[in-house]
Design a protein around this motif. Structure first.
Motif, PDB file in Angstrom:
ATOM      1  N   PHE A  62      82.843 -34.437 111.051  1.00 17.42           N
ATOM      2  CA  PHE A  62      83.563 -35.706 111.133  1.00 17.42           C
ATOM      3  C   PHE A  62      82.888 -36.704 110.202  1.00 17.42           C
ATOM      4  N   LEU A  63      83.705 -37.393 109.375  1.00 19.84           N
ATOM      5  CA  LEU A  63      83.219 -38.445 108.500  1.00 19.84           C
ATOM      6  C   LEU A  63      83.960 -39.719 108.876  1.00 19.84           C
ATOM      7  N   ALA A  84      88.366 -35.490 109.625  1.00 12.42           N
ATOM      8  CA  ALA A  84      87.808 -34.278 110.224  1.00 12.42           C
ATOM      9  C   ALA A  84      87.983 -33.154 109.218  1.00 12.42           C
ATOM     10  N   GLU A  85      86.902 -32.439 108.941  1.00 15.43           N
ATOM     11  CA  GLU A  85      86.933 -31.373 107.950  1.00 15.43           C
ATOM     12  C   GLU A  85      86.551 -30.050 108.600  1.00 15.43           C
ATOM     13  N   LEU A 456      80.247 -49.071 107.007  1.00 16.05           N
ATOM     14  CA  LEU A 456      79.355 -48.100 107.609  1.00 16.05           C
ATOM     15  C   LEU A 456      79.914 -46.711 107.339  1.00 16.05           C
ATOM     16  N   ARG A 457      79.078 -45.700 107.544  1.00 17.74           N
ATOM     17  CA  ARG A 457      79.539 -44.323 107.413  1.00 17.74           C
ATOM     18  C   ARG A 457      78.705 -43.447 108.340  1.00 17.74           C
ATOM     19  N   LEU A 458      79.394 -42.635 109.128  1.00 16.87           N
ATOM     20  CA  LEU A 458      78.738 -41.651 109.979  1.00 16.87           C
ATOM     21  C   LEU A 458      79.250 -40.269 109.606  1.00 16.87           C
ATOM     22  N   TRP A 459      78.338 -39.350 109.340  1.00 21.00           N
ATOM     23  CA  TRP A 459      78.697 -37.946 109.041  1.00 21.00           C
ATOM     24  C   TRP A 459      78.089 -37.092 110.136  1.00 21.00           C
ATOM     25  N   VAL A 460      78.962 -36.531 110.958  1.00 23.19           N
ATOM     26  CA  VAL A 460      78.527 -35.751 112.114  1.00 23.19           C
ATOM     27  C   VAL A 460      78.941 -34.299 111.899  1.00 23.19           C
ATOM     28  N   ARG A 461      77.982 -33.369 111.971  1.00 20.42           N
ATOM     29  CA  ARG A 461      78.234 -31.962 111.750  1.00 20.42           C
ATOM     30  C   ARG A 461      78.182 -31.235 113.095  1.00 20.42           C
ATOM     31  N   PHE A 462      79.304 -30.697 113.512  1.00 16.96           N
ATOM     32  CA  PHE A 462      79.399 -30.026 114.820  1.00 16.96           C
ATOM     33  C   PHE A 462      79.081 -28.543 114.704  1.00 16.96           C
TER      34      PHE A 462
END
Length: 462
Positions: A62-63, A84-85, A456-462
């Motif tokens: 998720f970015l 969502a990628e 802002l930017r949040l990069w969350v890797r699930f």
């Protein structure tokens, strides 16, 4: 290992001038405690690690990129955009099938609202708002390719290619962790190159540190058009590139050149004034915030007679662009090729017709892992300029003081690696917009001055 590295280069960036030889990141294990595991959801009870040993890796990222126009623009205010990628990588050698084969599939879902329209900028203040449709919630197939290496030095690739995501450099080009403005992510002179398109090509590694590529893609491809039967119906686009890794004084650097040529028939920018509105509505510039609606509103207000075309639209049957890129570390800690401080530069030039841009530049300074105790943090300060073609809406520019000479962007960011699976960034952009006028609510032309966009930017890797 050489095959894996070369395949990763081709799959993630063989089509862009500033692609750099970087392997696809492969964690040794997905296990670990909450703060140290490479993905938020861990190893799925060892299933994920078992699949990885068989060459199968699946990721969901998720970015999230909330931004606000803090000053000027067409309007102030904040919006929230997210993507969502979903990514699948398969290595046929590890899977026990045959060596040298690589499958990569990437899909993307965009959601929310962005500030592309309210910023007043023609360059993109948030590159991710392009995916999969500009500033429109949707889901699309960005990338679906199979690559087969016939030797460690030569491979073939075919399928749908995420062309835009090939500009990763040491300090710019990766919109997930580096700059967000399109002028600093890729050369905007590539305005006519599709974001995602069907095609095929070759990649070669004749010597260590040298990557050569050539490909043909559909010039009208989009992330949301999945019908391969429609590819190449209106021509072809040829892309080629050459990249070399250098180490002056033992410091890591990269140099690259590339070119684009297409025979797709497009509307010429040199038109009878009565056709200007039709050209603005019909022509698409995949890598720009669409300037057509803003200019059409000006035509409707001040030159309504131009909305009725008087003669056929003039066409051009070919277009070209060339690019040069380099990045170079100026200081690095001993024995660590991925950390340090350095500079980058990109230049692009086009025919100026039908491409609405003539020259584009970006340059700046960046750092990777240089803050004490923060080995994975990055930061950057960059400048980008976009020079518009003198043929772009020349009639309007002569009649009204619209500007459209050039657009300047200064951007600075700091990206903190909170955990291996979470990155958080602060971003600030100062933009001197190319389009200097807009139609306000009363129907008058209003100045568009220097714009400030914070995000802002949040990069969350699930």
């Amino acid at each position: 290992m050489k095959w894996i590295i070369v395949a990763a280069v081709a799959l993630t960036g063989m089509l862009e001038a500033s692609a750099v030889a970087q392997p696809i990141e492969e964690p040794k294990t997905y296990a670990g405690d909450f703060g140290s595991r490479p993905r938020l959801t861990g190893d799925w009870g060892e299933i994920r690690d078992e699949l990885a040993t068989r060459g199968i890796r699946f990721d969901v990222d998720f970015l999230l990129t909330p931004q606000g126009v803090a000053h000027e623009g067409r309007d102030t205010g904040a919006e929230f955009w997210g993507n969502a990628e979903y990514t699948l990588n398969v290595d046929t050698g590890k899977a026990g099938l045959w060596p040298g084969g690589f499958l990569r599939v990437v899909a993307n879902s965009g959601f929310g609202e962005s500030v592309l329209g309210t910023s007043g900028a023609i360059s993109l203040v948030n590159t991710t708002a392009l995916f999969p449709k500009p500033n429109e919630p949707n889901t699309g197939l960005m990338h679906a390719t199979f690559m087969q290496f016939l030797s460690p030095q030569f491979g073939l690739i075919a399928g749908k290619m995420f062309v835009l995501d090939g500009s990763h450099g040491e300090f710019s080009g990766n919109y997930r962790t580096q700059f967000q403005n399109g002028g600093l992510v890729f050369p905007l002179a590539a305005a006519l190159v599709p974001i995602s398109a069907y095609g095929g090509g070759i990649v070669a590694l004749p010597w260590e540190g040298v990557v050569l590529s050539a490909s043909a893609i559909d010039p009208s491809g989009t992330p949301t058009n999945h019908d391969v039967g429609e590819a190449f119906r209106d021509g072809a686009m040829m892309l080629s590139s050459a990249h070399v890794a250098v180490k002056p004084l033992g410091l890591v650097g990269h140099q690259g050149v590339s070119g684009m040529w297409s025979n797709k028939e497009r509307a010429s920018l040199t038109q009878d004034p009565s056709n200007i509105a039709r050209v603005l509505v019909s022509e698409q510039f995949p890598r720009l915030a669409d300037p057509g609606p803003a200019l059409r509103r000006i035509i409707e207000r001040f030159f309504p007679g131009l909305l009725v075309p008087m003669e056929p639209v003039k066409k051009k049957s070919d277009t070209w662009a060339i690019f040069y890129h380099f990045d170079q570390y100026l200081w690095q800690p001993k024995d660590d090729p991925k950390r340090g401080i350095g500079v980058f530069f990109t230049f692009g030039a086009t025919d100026g017709n039908p491409n609405p841009l003539k020259h584009t530049y970006n340059m700046g300074i960046g750092g990777n892992g240089v803050v004490h105790g923060r080995p994975n943090d990055t930061f950057g300060l960059g400048w980008a300029r976009t020079d518009f073609s003198s043929k772009f809406v020349s009639f309007l520019r002569e009649q009204l003081p619209l500007g459209l000479n050039h657009e300047d962007v200064i951007e600075m960011y700091y990206n903190a690696s909170v955990t291996p699976w979470l990155n958080a960034s602060l971003d600030l952009q100062i933009i001197e917009p190319g389009l200097k006028k807009m139609v306000d609510s009363s129907g008058s032309l209003e100045n568009v001055n220097t714009t400030v966009v914070a995000g802002l930017r949040l990069w969350v890797r699930f």
